[in-house]
Write an enzyme that holds these catalytic residues in place. Structure first.
Site, PDB file in Angstrom:
ATOM      1  N   ARG A   1       0.822  -1.478   0.449  1.00 40.56           N
ATOM      2  CA  ARG A   1       0.070  -0.025  -0.344  1.00 40.56           C
ATOM      3  C   ARG A   1       0.811   1.423   0.021  1.00 40.56           C
ATOM      4  O   ARG A   1       1.896   1.348  -0.152  1.00 40.56           O
ATOM      5  CB  ARG A   1      -0.573  -0.158   1.686  1.00 40.56           C
TER       6      ARG A   1
ATOM      7  N   VAL B   1       3.431  13.265   2.366  1.00 45.64           N
ATOM      8  CA  VAL B   1       2.649  12.959   1.610  1.00 45.64           C
ATOM      9  C   VAL B   1       1.208  12.331   2.398  1.00 45.64           C
ATOM     10  O   VAL B   1       1.076  11.853   2.747  1.00 45.64           O
ATOM     11  CB  VAL B   1       3.254  11.510   0.512  1.00 45.64           C
TER      12      VAL B   1
ATOM     13  N   ASN C   1      11.640  -0.108   1.388  1.00 41.32           N
ATOM     14  CA  ASN C   1      10.598   1.457   2.219  1.00 41.32           C
ATOM     15  C   ASN C   1       9.343   0.309   2.997  1.00 41.32           C
ATOM     16  O   ASN C   1       9.071   2.036   3.910  1.00 41.32           O
ATOM     17  CB  ASN C   1       9.438   0.927   1.171  1.00 41.32           C
TER      18      ASN C   1
ATOM     19  N   VAL D   1       9.802  -7.684   7.948  1.00 38.03           N
ATOM     20  CA  VAL D   1      11.726  -7.387   7.849  1.00 38.03           C
ATOM     21  C   VAL D   1      12.474  -7.420   9.181  1.00 38.03           C
ATOM     22  O   VAL D   1      13.457  -7.096   8.866  1.00 38.03           O
ATOM     23  CB  VAL D   1      11.203  -5.955   7.619  1.00 38.03           C
TER      24      VAL D   1
ATOM     25  N   ASP E   1       5.621  -7.613   2.304  1.00 39.19           N
ATOM     26  CA  ASP E   1       5.269  -7.283   3.335  1.00 39.19           C
ATOM     27  C   ASP E   1       4.272  -8.250   4.578  1.00 39.19           C
ATOM     28  O   ASP E   1       4.817  -9.738   3.916  1.00 39.19           O
ATOM     29  CB  ASP E   1       3.868  -6.188   2.478  1.00 39.19           C
TER      30      ASP E   1
ATOM     31  N   TYR F   1      11.120   9.021  15.533  1.00 37.25           N
ATOM     32  CA  TYR F   1      10.363   8.052  13.836  1.00 37.25           C
ATOM     33  C   TYR F   1      11.875   9.176  13.049  1.00 37.25           C
ATOM     34  O   TYR F   1      12.749   8.589  12.458  1.00 37.25           O
ATOM     35  CB  TYR F   1       9.657   9.070  13.235  1.00 37.25           C
TER      36      TYR F   1
ATOM     37  N   LYS G   1      14.974   7.097  11.627  1.00 39.57           N
ATOM     38  CA  LYS G   1      15.245   7.478   9.927  1.00 39.57           C
ATOM     39  C   LYS G   1      16.108   8.605   9.319  1.00 39.57           C
ATOM     40  O   LYS G   1      17.316   8.719   8.028  1.00 39.57           O
ATOM     41  CB  LYS G   1      14.339   8.814   8.945  1.00 39.57           C
TER      42      LYS G   1
END
Length: 267
Positions: A18, A196, A92, A66, A39, A161, A165
């Site tokens: 997604r 986004v 991702n 992952v 996924d 976060y 990152k």
């Protein structure tokens, strides 16, 4: 545009069921690559792969947590068996859990560390093992890690976060150096997406209200746009195009780089 032709390339996209991941998988397929969606969301991941196949692309699904080393080994092996090789990995898969530093939740931070940092590191490990000259894919390739504009700006409410990152950025650079020094033939780069309006992006805006940082989600989004010189939010396609570029021969002399795709927000 010939440099962006990925015909014959084989790609694996984590978190590909997604949002940004699905958009990246679609763009890689549109450029000619065969794509495996990886996924934990099996039904959604299979549906995304089916939609790609229906559009004329070559796509498949593999289940992947992952954070699990053995899962990675199995997913990479299944991808090579399914597609006949592996040239591109897009790391991702990620998670964002908002919170103020003063209220920091150790469980939330551990989850982000596991998925965002360990998940990316394991992806690099297994991509290198597969793509290096003695590996089962053996022809080198490209790894694109997905960081965030959060790694480059002091946005409130997302300390954990941002930290994870930022770690993705550092992992990218060290891995790129190791690949070069040891002759793996794998380029490693990362992308810093801006905000986004995916499900994850809109949850972040709503969280800012819950934390008392903005009066409404609309106000939070408005301020993000105000911080962005290009004057809009990012689109899935903006991020996907950057991934295709970094995976392609147009970027064949680029490694260890971080590409901001944030409308200028993080400059």
């Amino acid at each position: 545009m010939s440099g962006y032709d990925l015909t014959g390339r084989k790609a694996l996209v984590t978190g590909g069921a997604r949002g940004l991941g699905a958009g990246m998988a679609e763009a890689l397929a549109a450029a000619g690559a065969a794509v495996v969606i990886a996924d934990i969301a099996e039904d959604l991941g299979k549906a995304t792969a089916d939609a790609l196949n229906d559009s004329g692309a070559t796509a498949a699904f593999v289940p992947l947590d992952v954070t699990d080393d053995a899962n990675w080994e199995a997913a990479i092996s299944a991808t090579i068996t399914e597609l006949g090789g592996l040239d591109i990995l897009v790391n991702n898969a990620g998670v964002e859990l908002s919170g103020l530093v003063i209220d920091l939740d150790p469980a939330d931070v551990r989850k982000m560390l596991e998925i965002n940092v360990l998940g990316t590191a394991l992806g690099l490990k297994h991509a290198f093992r597969a793509m290096r000259p003695e590996g089962p894919a053996g022809t080198g390739g490209s790894v694109v890690n997905i960081s965030s504009v959060a790694a480059t700006i002091p946005f409130p409410g997302i300390s954990g976060y941002s930290a994870t990152k930022s770690a993705v950025d550092r992992l990218t650079r060290v891995a790129a150096m190791e690949s070069g020094k040891l002759g793996y033939g794998v380029r490693v780069n990362c992308v810093y997406p801006g905000l986004v309006p995916t499900e994850m992006g809109m949850k972040l805006a709503a969280d800012m209200v819950t934390l008392g940082l903005w009066p409404s989600a609309e106000a939070a989004v408005g301020d993000v746009i105000g911080l962005t010189p290009l004057g809009r939010l990012g689109e899935v396609g903006d991020m996907a195009d950057a991934v295709v570029f970094l995976a392609s021969d147009a970027a064949k002399f680029i490694t260890g780089a971080g590409l901001p795709v944030d409308g200028g927000m993080g400059m």
